[in-house]
Write a protein that holds these residues in place. Structure first.
Motif, PDB file in Angstrom:
ATOM      1  N   LEU A 263       0.816  -1.194   0.201  1.00  0.00           N
ATOM      2  CA  LEU A 263       0.104   0.002   0.046  1.00  0.00           C
ATOM      3  C   LEU A 263       0.809   1.250  -0.017  1.00  0.00           C
ATOM      4  N   ASP A 273      -1.414   5.733  -6.119  1.00  0.00           N
ATOM      5  CA  ASP A 273      -2.160   4.747  -5.255  1.00  0.00           C
ATOM      6  C   ASP A 273      -3.801   5.032  -5.427  1.00  0.00           C
ATOM      7  N   GLN A 274      -4.051   6.357  -5.531  1.00  0.00           N
ATOM      8  CA  GLN A 274      -5.723   6.560  -5.496  1.00  0.00           C
ATOM      9  C   GLN A 274      -5.926   6.073  -6.862  1.00  0.00           C
ATOM     10  N   HIS A 277      -6.357   2.172  -6.329  1.00  0.00           N
ATOM     11  CA  HIS A 277      -6.875   1.637  -4.778  1.00  0.00           C
ATOM     12  C   HIS A 277      -5.881   0.980  -3.851  1.00  0.00           C
ATOM     13  N   THR A 278      -4.634   1.740  -4.002  1.00  0.00           N
ATOM     14  CA  THR A 278      -3.837   1.056  -2.893  1.00  0.00           C
ATOM     15  C   THR A 278      -3.340   2.325  -1.889  1.00  0.00           C
TER      16      THR A 278
END
Length: 334
Positions: A263, A273-274, A277-278
């Motif tokens: 993550l 990451d957004q 979805h991490t």
């Protein structure tokens, strides 16, 4: 939170078990990374680095890694760590001394390796994949090209980082970075030299747009300093800007001891990451979380009565090649 040595009782030791009779005493897939590095450097050497100056490139890389400006920024961040720490640590914790060794290793031996790999990839790409180099765009301003390279480079770093967590072979080189239990700004240097093979993908945007401009060394220094800052033991967030930029509080979640570590993989930007979805944004509970690897599958300086820094360093560098067996797979996988 206490220091690393005060948490020994909370971290059960998992020593390296003896391989079963007849089992290999080396993790053979790790040799593939060595083979890629050697083959690539040989190709670069034979082509005279594509006409680039190895000496000049090494001087530029050393400026980025340990140049005067970089060292000054690191010194300031070390002071901030004392003023606003995420976790209370001794002035010179075991982990800080170990990371200082990695800093010296990077400044002396890793810089030439990275330069050789980078020049070799560029030479091979321009010689055999010349079609990927875009022609010059007269209507596009240079600053826009540099911004595009920077954003694309950061995205490629995110992708390589994800692979380092999801692919077992790459994880065995990357887990060294996650073994730090006393995070500091110098933890950015706590990497296996051969891990840079996986991050060569970040050079591709620059190769594609090389005819339109190149990222200035000053910007690379700023990028490296920013990535170092997010590893620091500082209780600092960026508020609403954390939706764009990686902060120390955001990145600490990536190093946390408990739970998944694939993550918050971003280097400078959180947008990747957004998008995938991490992203997990910091809370009061995550700011002071412990860091490291569950079960200590690698030798770490926090174990034992004495740190044995040099022996630990050598053991950690050998870590990717240690044999893999069923007993270890619970704590040795991505």
């Amino acid at each position: 939170m206490g220091s690393g040595s005060s948490r020994l009782a909370e971290r059960p030791e998992v020593g390296p078990p003896s391989p079963p009779p007849g089992a290999t005493r080396i993790y053979l897939p790790a040799l593939a990374i060595v083979a890629v590095a050697v083959t690539l450097i040989a190709a670069g050497w034979s082509s005279d680095w594509g006409g680039a100056s190895f000496t000049a490139s090494m001087a530029d890389q050393r400026v980025v890694v340990v140049g005067p400006l970089t060292l000054a920024i690191l010194a300031v961040i070390l002071v901030v760590e004392r003023l606003r720490p995420a976790q209370i640590r001794p002035l010179v914790a075991r982990g800080h001394r170990q990371d200082a060794l990695y800093t010296v290793l990077n400044a002396t031996l890793v810089v030439p390796l990275v330069v050789a790999l980078s020049l070799s990839l560029s030479a091979v790409a321009q010689r055999h994949l010349g079609w990927i180099v875009l022609p010059q765009f007269s209507a596009v301003p240079r600053w826009a090209v540099i911004a595009s390279i920077f954003v694309a480079m950061d995205g490629c770093n995110w992708l390589a980082h994800l692979a380092n967590h999801r692919v077992r072979l790459l994880w065995r080189f990357h887990e060294l970075h996650h073994s730090q239990e006393d995070m500091s700004v110098l933890t950015v240097f706590r990497t296996h030299p051969l891990i840079h093979v996986s991050y060569l993908v970040a050079l591709i945007p620059g190769i594609v747009l090389v005819a339109n401009g190149a990222v200035p060394t000053a910007l690379l220094v700023g990028y490296a300093a920013f990535v170092a800052f997010e590893h620091s033991n500082t209780n600092l967030g960026f508020g609403p800007l954390e939706r764009i930029f990686v902060s120390p509080n955001y990145h600490r979640i990536h190093h946390k001891l408990d739970g998944p570590q694939d993550l918050n993989l971003g280097f400078a930007l959180t947008i990747w990451d957004q998008l995938f979805h991490t992203a997990v944004f910091p809370t009061e509970a995550t700011i002071r979380t412990d860091t490291g690897l569950p079960g200590r599958p690698l030798a770490v300086e926090q174990a034992g009565d004495r740190p044995h820094h040099v022996a630990t360093l050598l053991s950690q560098l050998w870590g990717p090649f240690r044999p893999l067996d069923r007993e270890r797979q619970e704590v040795d996988g991505p």
